[in-house]
Motif scaffolding. Sequence first.
Motif, short mmCIF file in Angstrom:
data_model
loop_
_atom_site.label_atom_id
_atom_site.label_comp_id
_atom_site.label_asym_id
_atom_site.label_seq_id
_atom_site.Cartn_x
_atom_site.Cartn_y
_atom_site.Cartn_z
N PHE A 165 0.87 -1.17 0.00
CA PHE A 165 0.00 0.00 0.00
C PHE A 165 0.91 1.23 0.00
O PHE A 165 1.89 1.29 0.74
CB PHE A 165 -0.88 -0.03 1.26
CG PHE A 165 -1.98 0.98 1.26
CD1 PHE A 165 -2.97 0.97 0.29
CD2 PHE A 165 -2.03 1.97 2.24
CE1 PHE A 165 -3.98 1.91 0.28
CE2 PHE A 165 -3.05 2.91 2.26
CZ PHE A 165 -4.02 2.88 1.27
N LYS A 208 -8.00 12.17 3.33
CA LYS A 208 -8.17 10.95 2.54
C LYS A 208 -8.22 11.28 1.05
O LYS A 208 -8.83 12.27 0.63
CB LYS A 208 -9.48 10.24 2.90
CG LYS A 208 -9.67 9.93 4.38
CD LYS A 208 -8.66 8.97 4.94
CE LYS A 208 -8.82 7.55 4.43
NZ LYS A 208 -7.93 6.63 5.16
N SER A 209 -7.61 10.41 0.27
CA SER A 209 -7.65 10.51 -1.20
C SER A 209 -9.07 10.24 -1.70
O SER A 209 -9.82 9.47 -1.09
CB SER A 209 -6.69 9.48 -1.77
OG SER A 209 -6.93 9.29 -3.15
N GLU A 260 -9.60 8.41 -3.96
CA GLU A 260 -9.56 7.00 -4.40
C GLU A 260 -10.15 6.05 -3.36
O GLU A 260 -10.32 4.87 -3.64
CB GLU A 260 -8.11 6.58 -4.68
CG GLU A 260 -7.58 7.15 -5.97
CD GLU A 260 -6.09 6.84 -6.17
OE1 GLU A 260 -5.58 5.86 -5.61
OE2 GLU A 260 -5.45 7.62 -6.91
N THR A 261 -10.40 6.52 -2.15
CA THR A 261 -10.91 5.61 -1.12
C THR A 261 -12.15 6.18 -0.43
O THR A 261 -12.34 7.39 -0.37
CB THR A 261 -9.83 5.32 -0.05
OG1 THR A 261 -10.34 4.35 0.87
CG2 THR A 261 -9.43 6.56 0.71
N ASN A 262 -12.98 5.28 0.06
CA ASN A 262 -14.10 5.67 0.91
C ASN A 262 -13.94 5.07 2.30
O ASN A 262 -14.87 5.07 3.10
CB ASN A 262 -15.42 5.19 0.30
CG ASN A 262 -15.79 6.02 -0.91
OD1 ASN A 262 -15.74 7.25 -0.87
ND2 ASN A 262 -16.13 5.36 -2.01
N SER A 263 -12.75 4.54 2.56
CA SER A 263 -12.50 3.86 3.83
C SER A 263 -11.83 4.80 4.81
O SER A 263 -10.96 5.59 4.45
CB SER A 263 -11.61 2.64 3.57
OG SER A 263 -10.98 2.25 4.77
N GLY A 321 -9.81 3.81 6.92
CA GLY A 321 -8.47 3.27 7.17
C GLY A 321 -8.33 2.87 8.63
O GLY A 321 -9.31 2.59 9.31
N HIS A 372 -2.05 8.90 1.76
CA HIS A 372 -1.99 7.69 0.92
C HIS A 372 -2.75 7.92 -0.38
O HIS A 372 -3.72 8.67 -0.41
CB HIS A 372 -2.62 6.50 1.65
CG HIS A 372 -1.95 6.19 2.95
ND1 HIS A 372 -0.85 5.37 3.05
CD2 HIS A 372 -2.21 6.60 4.22
CE1 HIS A 372 -0.47 5.28 4.32
NE2 HIS A 372 -1.28 6.03 5.04
N GLN A 373 -2.30 7.25 -1.42
CA GLN A 373 -2.97 7.21 -2.73
C GLN A 373 -2.94 8.57 -3.45
O GLN A 373 -2.25 9.49 -3.02
CB GLN A 373 -4.40 6.67 -2.57
CG GLN A 373 -4.42 5.26 -1.95
CD GLN A 373 -5.79 4.79 -1.57
OE1 GLN A 373 -6.38 5.29 -0.64
NE2 GLN A 373 -6.31 3.79 -2.28
#
Length: 240
Positions: A49, A181-182, A184-187, A189, A220-221
């Motif tokens: 990751f 958060k990017s 690219e994610t919906n998490s 983390g 990240h991302q």
Amino acid sequence: MRFILIAALICFSAYVKAQTQPFRISTKHLTNNVYVHISYGLPDGKSPFPANGLYIVTKAGIILIDTPWDEDQTQQLMDTLQKRYHQKIVLCIATHFHSDRTAGLDMLKKNGVKTYASKLTNTLAKKGGNKQAEFTFNRDTVFNVGGVSIQTYYPGEGHTKDNIVVWLPQTRVLFGGCLIKSLETNSKGFTDDGNIAEWPNSVERVGKRFKNIKYVIPGHQGWQGDTMQLRHTINIAKSK
Ligand SMILES: [Zn+2]
């Protein structure tokens, strides 16, 4: 038939190897003298990751925001920058205590880099058995290196209790670290060390504090969408 199978297996294992340790760092130009460094870790123990940090080239040496995710990749980054600019890293600021920000601190120290983190970050790093910075700051701090201004800002708890962001006023770059958060994610983390209820408020404070933000780099991302990532993070933090 057997030969083809063996050849395929060799190709496959070469592919797998390229995706796992030892990881290779990479860098991407952002704007002017500001670049993103990308390293890898295995947060779930199996899939690599990516993590983002910054490096900023000044006439008085290179500034690092966060270390790569392990010592090997920190060495790779030092070697790459030495080769590319014939300059040393002079300063590193870690934006929270997790190893995706701090793993290279000892190695940088050994190489004469002045390493900094907030007092809270160092306290939590010590407790968590992570690497600590040599120097600490107690409140929001402005660093000036070779004509480049670097401002740290603690907006409150979120991804972790100590997460700070870094603002580069000259290039209007906001390094959000893992507070942001990017798209690219919906998490959310990893949030075991965080404060999900406070997270949206902390991101709001970041948005109010800095005007005309041009670039936002998450921990990240990818960083497409820039300031849209602030609202996106608030939505994720508020989601069930
Ligand atoms: Zn992180």
